[in-house]
Design a protein around this motif. Structure first.
Motif, PDB file in Angstrom:
ATOM      1  N   UNK A 178      55.640  16.937 -40.908  1.00 58.87           N
ATOM      2  CA  UNK A 178      54.385  16.418 -41.448  1.00 58.87           C
ATOM      3  C   UNK A 178      53.238  16.923 -40.584  1.00 58.87           C
ATOM      4  N   UNK A 179      52.297  17.592 -41.220  1.00 56.98           N
ATOM      5  CA  UNK A 179      51.073  17.997 -40.540  1.00 56.98           C
ATOM      6  C   UNK A 179      49.908  17.816 -41.510  1.00 56.98           C
ATOM      7  N   UNK A 180      48.692  17.566 -41.005  1.00 55.02           N
ATOM      8  CA  UNK A 180      47.522  17.400 -41.882  1.00 55.02           C
ATOM      9  C   UNK A 180      46.978  18.752 -42.339  1.00 55.02           C
ATOM     10  N   UNK A 181      47.808  19.487 -43.088  1.00 52.11           N
ATOM     11  CA  UNK A 181      47.448  20.824 -43.544  1.00 52.11           C
ATOM     12  C   UNK A 181      48.299  21.168 -44.756  1.00 52.11           C
ATOM     13  N   UNK A 182      48.026  22.302 -45.381  1.00 51.76           N
ATOM     14  CA  UNK A 182      48.721  22.683 -46.612  1.00 51.76           C
ATOM     15  C   UNK A 182      50.061  23.356 -46.373  1.00 51.76           C
ATOM     16  N   UNK A 183      50.213  23.984 -45.216  1.00 53.10           N
ATOM     17  CA  UNK A 183      51.446  24.706 -44.882  1.00 53.10           C
ATOM     18  C   UNK A 183      51.874  24.348 -43.460  1.00 53.10           C
ATOM     19  N   UNK A 184      53.162  24.489 -43.147  1.00 47.82           N
ATOM     20  CA  UNK A 184      53.610  24.208 -41.776  1.00 47.82           C
ATOM     21  C   UNK A 184      52.882  25.090 -40.764  1.00 47.82           C
ATOM     22  N   UNK A 185      52.469  24.473 -39.662  1.00 48.88           N
ATOM     23  CA  UNK A 185      51.765  25.202 -38.615  1.00 48.88           C
ATOM     24  C   UNK A 185      52.609  25.346 -37.359  1.00 48.88           C
ATOM     25  N   UNK A 186      51.928  25.554 -36.232  1.00 51.33           N
ATOM     26  CA  UNK A 186      52.622  25.813 -34.964  1.00 51.33           C
ATOM     27  C   UNK A 186      53.504  24.640 -34.550  1.00 51.33           C
ATOM     28  N   UNK A 187      53.062  23.406 -34.841  1.00 52.30           N
ATOM     29  CA  UNK A 187      53.859  22.224 -34.495  1.00 52.30           C
ATOM     30  C   UNK A 187      55.229  22.274 -35.168  1.00 52.30           C
ATOM     31  N   UNK A 188      55.246  22.475 -36.482  1.00 49.21           N
ATOM     32  CA  UNK A 188      56.497  22.492 -37.239  1.00 49.21           C
ATOM     33  C   UNK A 188      57.376  23.674 -36.838  1.00 49.21           C
TER      34      UNK A 188
END
Length: 268
Positions: A178-188
């Motif tokens: 889960x991230x506050x964005x449309x696609x997975x980012x560096x966290x994921x």
């Protein structure tokens, strides 16, 4: 959809800890040893059949630091999560608490863990019923205790929640993120990379009806514990899935590694 029996018994032997995966007495002894060494503060949320449902928190919370929660042991047959948390704790030093307000929930389902069963002794799923999403799930006794302490848990997970699960039907790893964005980012991607150091990433296009892209199920809200905390305000969230058909100690190390990556990502 994958089918998992709630009362099938799973048990593995760990060379790292020199015991079986469902040895809850040994687990509690090791946990007390590590929490004492780190001077973590206990917070008992309640008891299930005499076993405590408890959090452990940084010796003193500090304003301005990220607040993160790591949890495991919601399903009793997914034993590498709790043992992985012990391994993770064994490598920590108190210096970490200068960087993060850390809360740990090592064993959410003690009655299932002690039997090697997926569900608790009452036949309920401790990882459902936290959100009303149309699945009709009601919270278990563990879930009711956690929901009753919702304000505490929401504050503890303000900057991130990680829950460590396993898939007893799988030989590959994957991640709910889960991230506050449309696609997975560096966290994921960072969390998935930590898991991929130990196991191949799934190539399945869907798992349990959820679409998977490059090993990640992204922003999928069910009635799970981690989905509830993200809905309640946690900035980032994840649920790691290690393959329970793989070697148990390797799974322990993978769970420890993904916990460490979670801390690294949110303390950067």
């Amino acid at each position: 959809m994958n089918s998992r029996s709630p009362f099938e018994t799973f048990r593995w032997h760990s060379e790292i800890f020199a015991c079986y995966s469902n040895d809850i007495e040994q687990f509690e002894r090791q946990l007390l040893q590590e929490t004492t060494r780190l001077r973590l503060k206990p917070r008992v949320l309640g008891h299930i059949d005499g076993w405590p449902l408890q959090l452990w928190q940084s010796p003193s919370a500090r304003a301005g630091l990220p607040s993160v929660l790591i949890s495991s042991g919601f399903h009793g047959e997914e034993a590498a999560g709790p043992w992985g948390m012990l391994h993770f704790m064994s490598e920590l030093s108190e210096a970490l608490f200068d960087q993060v307000n850390l809360t740990l929930l090592p064993l959410a389902n003690p009655t299932g863990f002690s039997k090697g069963h997926r569900f608790n002794r009452f036949g309920d799923n401790p990882n459902r019923g936290y959100l009303s999403v149309g699945d009709g799930a009601q919270p278990s006794v563990e879930g009711k205790l956690l929901l009753a302490h919702g304000q505490l848990l929401q504050a503890a997970s303000r900057d991130g929640i990680l829950t460590c699960h396993e898939d007893v039907l799988s030989q590959q790893t994957y991640l709910y993120a889960f991230e506050p964005r449309q696609q997975p980012g560096a966290f994921s991607h960072g969390l998935l990379s930590a898991l991929a150091n130990y196991f191949p990433i799934t190539e399945a296009p869907a798992i349990d009806g959820c679409p998977v892209q490059e090993g990640i199920i992204f922003n999928h809200f069910d009635s799970s514990f981690e989905a509830w905390l993200v809905r309640s305000g946690a900035k980032n969230g994840a649920c790691s899935e290690t393959p329970a058909k793989a070697n148990f100690d390797r799974r322990i190390l993978a769970n420890s590694a993904v916990m460490q990556q979670f801390i690294t990502a949110l303390c950067a």
